[in-house]
Structures are given as structure tokens and as C-alpha cells.
Design a protein around this motif. Structure first.
Motif, PDB file in Angstrom:
ATOM      1  N   TYR A   1     -19.061   3.043   3.619  1.00 14.04           N
ATOM      2  CA  TYR A   1     -18.489   2.922   4.967  1.00 14.04           C
ATOM      3  C   TYR A   1     -18.528   4.278   5.630  1.00 14.04           C
ATOM      4  O   TYR A   1     -18.824   5.294   4.968  1.00 14.04           O
TER       5      TYR A   1
ATOM      6  N   VAL B   1      -4.718  -2.766  -3.043  1.00  8.52           N
ATOM      7  CA  VAL B   1      -3.932  -1.709  -2.408  1.00  8.52           C
ATOM      8  C   VAL B   1      -4.138  -1.770  -0.888  1.00  8.52           C
ATOM      9  O   VAL B   1      -5.250  -2.002  -0.419  1.00  8.52           O
TER      10      VAL B   1
ATOM     11  N   TYR C   1     -18.709  -5.947  -9.785  1.00  4.41           N
ATOM     12  CA  TYR C   1     -17.689  -4.890  -9.670  1.00  4.41           C
ATOM     13  C   TYR C   1     -16.748  -4.923 -10.873  1.00  4.41           C
ATOM     14  O   TYR C   1     -16.467  -3.895 -11.508  1.00  4.41           O
TER      15      TYR C   1
ATOM     16  N   ARG D   1      -9.653   0.691   3.293  1.00  4.14           N
ATOM     17  CA  ARG D   1     -11.090   0.547   3.554  1.00  4.14           C
ATOM     18  C   ARG D   1     -11.316  -0.560   4.588  1.00  4.14           C
ATOM     19  O   ARG D   1     -10.652  -1.602   4.537  1.00  4.14           O
TER      20      ARG D   1
ATOM     21  N   ASP E   1     -16.230  14.530  -3.393  1.00  2.21           N
ATOM     22  CA  ASP E   1     -16.642  13.285  -2.731  1.00  2.21           C
ATOM     23  C   ASP E   1     -18.018  13.529  -2.108  1.00  2.21           C
ATOM     24  O   ASP E   1     -18.270  14.605  -1.574  1.00  2.21           O
TER      25      ASP E   1
ATOM     26  N   LYS F   1     -16.155  -2.056 -13.773  1.00  2.00           N
ATOM     27  CA  LYS F   1     -14.858  -1.431 -14.083  1.00  2.00           C
ATOM     28  C   LYS F   1     -14.494  -1.621 -15.566  1.00  2.00           C
ATOM     29  O   LYS F   1     -13.990  -0.704 -16.207  1.00  2.00           O
TER      30      LYS F   1
HETATM   31  N1  LIG Z   1      -8.270  -0.171  -2.687  1.00  2.00           N
HETATM   32  C1  LIG Z   1      -7.983  -1.078  -3.604  1.00  2.00           C
HETATM   33  O1  LIG Z   1      -7.365  -2.114  -3.329  1.00  2.00           O
HETATM   34  C2  LIG Z   1      -8.418  -0.878  -5.033  1.00  2.00           C
HETATM   35  C3  LIG Z   1      -8.048  -1.863  -5.972  1.00  2.00           C
HETATM   36  C4  LIG Z   1      -8.439  -1.691  -7.290  1.00  2.00           C
HETATM   37  C5  LIG Z   1      -9.146  -0.571  -7.676  1.00  2.00           C
HETATM   38  N2  LIG Z   1      -9.502   0.366  -6.731  1.00  2.00           N
HETATM   39  C6  LIG Z   1     -10.251   1.540  -7.174  1.00  2.00           C
HETATM   40  O2  LIG Z   1      -9.589   2.706  -6.692  1.00  2.00           O
HETATM   41  C7  LIG Z   1     -10.561   3.701  -6.380  1.00  2.00           C
HETATM   42  C8  LIG Z   1     -10.381   4.160  -4.940  1.00  2.00           C
HETATM   43  O3  LIG Z   1     -10.536   3.036  -4.073  1.00  2.00           O
HETATM   44  P1  LIG Z   1     -10.503   3.193  -2.489  1.00  2.00           P
HETATM   45  O4  LIG Z   1     -10.065   1.891  -1.938  1.00  2.00           O
HETATM   46  O5  LIG Z   1      -9.803   4.443  -2.124  1.00  2.00           O
HETATM   47  O6  LIG Z   1     -12.071   3.331  -2.196  1.00  2.00           O
HETATM   48  P2  LIG Z   1     -12.856   4.278  -1.153  1.00  2.00           P
HETATM   49  O7  LIG Z   1     -14.220   3.678  -1.044  1.00  2.00           O
HETATM   50  O8  LIG Z   1     -12.054   4.447   0.082  1.00  2.00           O
HETATM   51  O9  LIG Z   1     -12.928   5.665  -1.918  1.00  2.00           O
HETATM   52  C9  LIG Z   1     -13.923   5.952  -2.878  1.00  2.00           C
HETATM   53  C10 LIG Z   1     -14.536   7.281  -2.536  1.00  2.00           C
HETATM   54  O10 LIG Z   1     -15.505   7.585  -3.554  1.00  2.00           O
HETATM   55  C11 LIG Z   1     -16.600   8.257  -2.945  1.00  2.00           C
HETATM   56  N3  LIG Z   1     -17.781   8.080  -3.802  1.00  2.00           N
HETATM   57  C12 LIG Z   1     -18.441   6.924  -4.090  1.00  2.00           C
HETATM   58  N4  LIG Z   1     -19.467   7.180  -4.908  1.00  2.00           N
HETATM   59  C13 LIG Z   1     -19.463   8.519  -5.142  1.00  2.00           C
HETATM   60  C14 LIG Z   1     -20.286   9.383  -5.909  1.00  2.00           C
HETATM   61  N5  LIG Z   1     -21.331   8.915  -6.607  1.00  2.00           N
HETATM   62  N6  LIG Z   1     -19.999  10.715  -5.928  1.00  2.00           N
HETATM   63  C15 LIG Z   1     -18.936  11.193  -5.224  1.00  2.00           C
HETATM   64  N7  LIG Z   1     -18.125  10.433  -4.477  1.00  2.00           N
HETATM   65  C16 LIG Z   1     -18.384   9.089  -4.443  1.00  2.00           C
HETATM   66  C17 LIG Z   1     -16.749   7.582  -1.590  1.00  2.00           C
HETATM   67  O11 LIG Z   1     -17.415   8.416  -0.651  1.00  2.00           O
HETATM   68  C18 LIG Z   1     -15.291   7.307  -1.201  1.00  2.00           C
HETATM   69  O12 LIG Z   1     -14.777   8.321  -0.359  1.00  2.00           O
HETATM   70  C19 LIG Z   1     -11.927   3.076  -6.641  1.00  2.00           C
HETATM   71  O13 LIG Z   1     -12.313   3.422  -7.954  1.00  2.00           O
HETATM   72  C20 LIG Z   1     -11.653   1.590  -6.587  1.00  2.00           C
HETATM   73  O14 LIG Z   1     -12.579   0.841  -7.341  1.00  2.00           O
HETATM   74  C21 LIG Z   1      -9.142   0.239  -5.431  1.00  2.00           C
END
Ligand SMILES: NC(=O)c1ccc[n+]([C@@H]2O[C@H](COP(=O)([O-])OP(=O)(O)OC[C@H]3O[C@@H](n4cnc5c(N)ncnc54)[C@H](O)[C@@H]3O)[C@@H](O)[C@H]2O)c1
Length: 317
Positions: free
Chosen positions: A38, A182, A152, A188, A32, A156
């Protein structure tokens, strides 16, 4: 014991998955870059239970960098769970290019690393937003997808297409998991449930987009983590699964449920729907039920109660 790499391990879903895999006796290579989307301090807090565990190895690197391949080579992983991304529909209209960088470019760098290092198993965290604003509900995985309505969603969908290229041309086993909104502890801060909870808690006016009749399929984090661990056990070929709860919740019902869990009054103001917001989401989870044995069990009331309990702990006054 297996060794798994998780990208985005400091985030909401990634940190929960890391905890679960360690609890199940595995080793985690956590990647990460603490992206500023954020606050870094929130991500550090997400890792609180993991730092210091001998089976947890944190690498502060950007998944788009050359260091990614070096790290994967040095740590000898054979399965990657790719969850890092710029997430969120509304913010993607403000900075669309960053979704190309952190989602598409990042995913292609991971795929290239898999190819060059002969890493044969990849799980990809996709999203329900790839379905766009389809009228036919629930959404099943075999719907033909070519109408995303946000940067977005387009990013994806592009990642899924690149995943297919690398599966078909290089034989990498890939599973796309399409998560449906989720929620739960560590969600988040800009996401709806977290935002409404904060607004009610701070006696602020809630800004409700639309008349409250839009609906979402909200999926509790424990159910998503269960689905992820089931999917990890059988990454073989190329598959796509919806991971949702398959229970629609109206926006106005969601806000009422949060208000009741907080036991607080609130006022709201109605605004126009925002660009990129779909009217409804609902997952058809029959494929995941049948092939993965996925069986989500958390009702919206139970899940919101757990979220609010966590929120109170984080915001004691
Ligand atoms: N939370 C949801 O409801 C939801 C729904 C559908 C899909 N998703 C997908 O699930 C995954 C996780 O979502 P989340 O809610 O935990 O998001 P999040 O933002 O909490 O976690 C993503 C993490 O990726 C890291 N990151 C971003 N760009 C990076 C890079 N270039 N190199 C290294 N690290 C990097 C960020 O620092 C962060 O900690 C994401 O791919 C998101 O698109 C989430």
C-alpha cells in the motif's frame, strides 16, 4: 534506556510501537523498505511524529537483504521486534509467492542474523489466521495447528516453525504473538474496518461477504501495543501468546457500529464468503493475562469511535 530494532516500523502496528517505545525512553532502530503493498505516502505519514526524534533511527532496507545484518551489527541491538510482512488473507491468494518472500524468507534472514550476531531476543508478530477454521472456540495456544486455509496463514505458521528451530538449536529466546484483527488509527487501508468506513463515507455500496453472521475478535491498537510492551519485558525461552480482545463481534454488528459512529446511512449487498475467510475468530487470552498481565480494555464501540475520529481527520471535506 534500551535499544530495540523494529521491522515493519513504518506500518500500522510498527509505527504505534515505535512511538510507545520512544515515549517510554527507549531508542528505536526502525527498519522498513516501504513495500508497495500500500501507498508509501501513508507509511511516511505514519512516521510523522517520529522523524527528527534523536532516539528514532530509520533504515530504508529490505529485511531479506544482506544490509539487514550490517545494520543490526552496526547498531548493536539485542532485541528485535519483527513485524514486517506481507499481511492480509485475501491478497495472499493473488500473490502467494510474495508471502514466501516477505514473510518466510524474511523471517529466516532475521533468524540467521540473530544467530550470527548473537542477538538473543526476538518477538515475532504472528496472526490468529494460523488457527484456520477450527470449530472449537475460543482458540488457545496449545491447539495443534496443521490446517491453515490461506497462503498468508501457511506463511505465518511456517515462520513460527522456523522460530522454534532457531530457539531449540541455537538458544535464541523467541516469543510469538498471535494478533487478532487489529484496528485503530492508521489501520491498513485494505482491512475490513477501514474499507467499510471508506465505503460508507463515500456513499458507496458495501460488499458484505457472507450473511453478516461471521464474527471476529477485533483488538484495539492500544491494547495490542500494551501487550507488545508487556511481552518485550520478558522474552525468555520460547513462548506463544494470543493477543486478542476475547469478545466476538458479528460482521453485521460491526458495520452497524461504523454507520452509527459516522452517523451516516448505508446500503449493502451480500456476496459469497471469500476463499481463506474463516467463519469466526475468538482468542483465549487467559495465558497472556496470567503470564504477561495483559488486560485489553477497549470495547468495540470505543475503538470504532476513535478510528472514525482519526478517519475524519484524514479525510476532511
Ligand atoms: N493488522 C492486523 O490486524 C494483524 C493481525 C495479525 C497479524 N498481523 C501482523 O502484524 C504485523 C504488522 O501488521 P500491520 O497491519 O502493521 O501491517 P503493515 O503492512 O501496515 O506493516 C508491515 C510493514 O512491513 C514492511 N515490509 C514488508 N515487507 C518488507 C521487507 N521485505 N523488508 C522491510 N520491510 C518490509 C511494509 O513496508 C510495512 O510498512 C505483520 O507481520 C502482520 O502479518 C497484523
Amino acid at each position: 534506556m534500551e535499544r530495540f530494532a523494529i521491522t515493519g516500523a513504518a506500518g500500522f502496528i510498527g509505527s504505534h510501537l515505535a512511538e510507545r517505545l520512544i515515549k517510554d525512553g527507549h531508542e528505536v532502530i526502525a527498519i522498513d523498505n516501504f513495500d508497495p503493498f500500500y501507498s508509501r505516502s501513508i507509511k511516511e505519514r505514519n512516521l510523522k511524529n517520529l522523524i527528527g526524534n534523536p532516539n528514532f533511527h530509520m533504515f530504508n532496507i529490505d529485511v531479506r537483504s544482506e544490509e539487514l545484518m550490517l545494520t543490526l551489527a552496526n547498531t548493536n541491538v539485542d532485541t528485535i521486534i519483527h513485524l514486517s510482512a506481507r499481511a492480509g488473507v485475501r491478497p495472499s491468494f493473488l500473490l502467494p509467492q510474495s508471502y514466501i518472500h516477505h514473510d518466510v524468507e524474511a523471517t529466516v534472514n532475521i533468524l540467521e542474523s540473530c544467530r550470527k550476531l548473537d542477538i538473543t531476543r526476538l518477538i515475532f508478530g504472528s496472526s490468529s489466521s494460523v488457527y484456520g477454521n477450527m470449530p472449537e472456540l475460543p482458540y488457545s495456544e496449545d491447539i495443534k495447528l496443521d490446517k491453515p486455509i490461506s497462503p498468508y496463514a501457511a506463511a505465518k505458521l511456517s515462520c513460527e516453525l522456523f522460530n522454534y528451530v532457531f530457539h531449540s538449536q541455537y538458544g535464541i529466546n523467541i516469543t510469538n504473538l498471535r494478533f487478532f484483527t487489529v484496528y485503530g488509527p492508521r489501520q491498513r487501508p485494505e482491512m475490513g474496518i477501514h474499507k467499510f468506513t471508506r465505503q460508507i463515507w463515500n456513499n458507496e455500496l458495501i460488499h458484505m461477504y457472507g450473511d453478516g453472521s461471521s464474527s471476529r475478535d477485533y483488538t484495539y491498537i492500544d491494547d495490542i501495543i500494551e501487550g507488545l510492551t508487556l511481552a518485550i519485558k520478558k522474552v525468555d525461552g520460547y513462548h506463544t501468546f494470543n493477543l486478542g480482545n476475547s469478545q466476538p463481534v458479528l460482521l453485521k454488528e460491526l458495520i452497524e457500529t461504523i454507520g452509527r459512529a459516522l452517523d451516516m446511512q448505508y446500503k449493502f449487498e451480500i456476496h459469497l464468503m471469500q476463499p481463506g475467510d474463516v467463519d469466526h475468530t475468538l482468542a483465549d487470552i487467559s495465558k497472556a493475562r496470567k503470564e504477561l498481565n495483559y488486560n485489553p480494555s477497549t470495547s468495540i464501540k470505543e475503538g470504532i469511535d476513535e478510528f472514525v475520529k482519526w478517519f475524519r481527520q484524514m479525510n476532511r471535506r
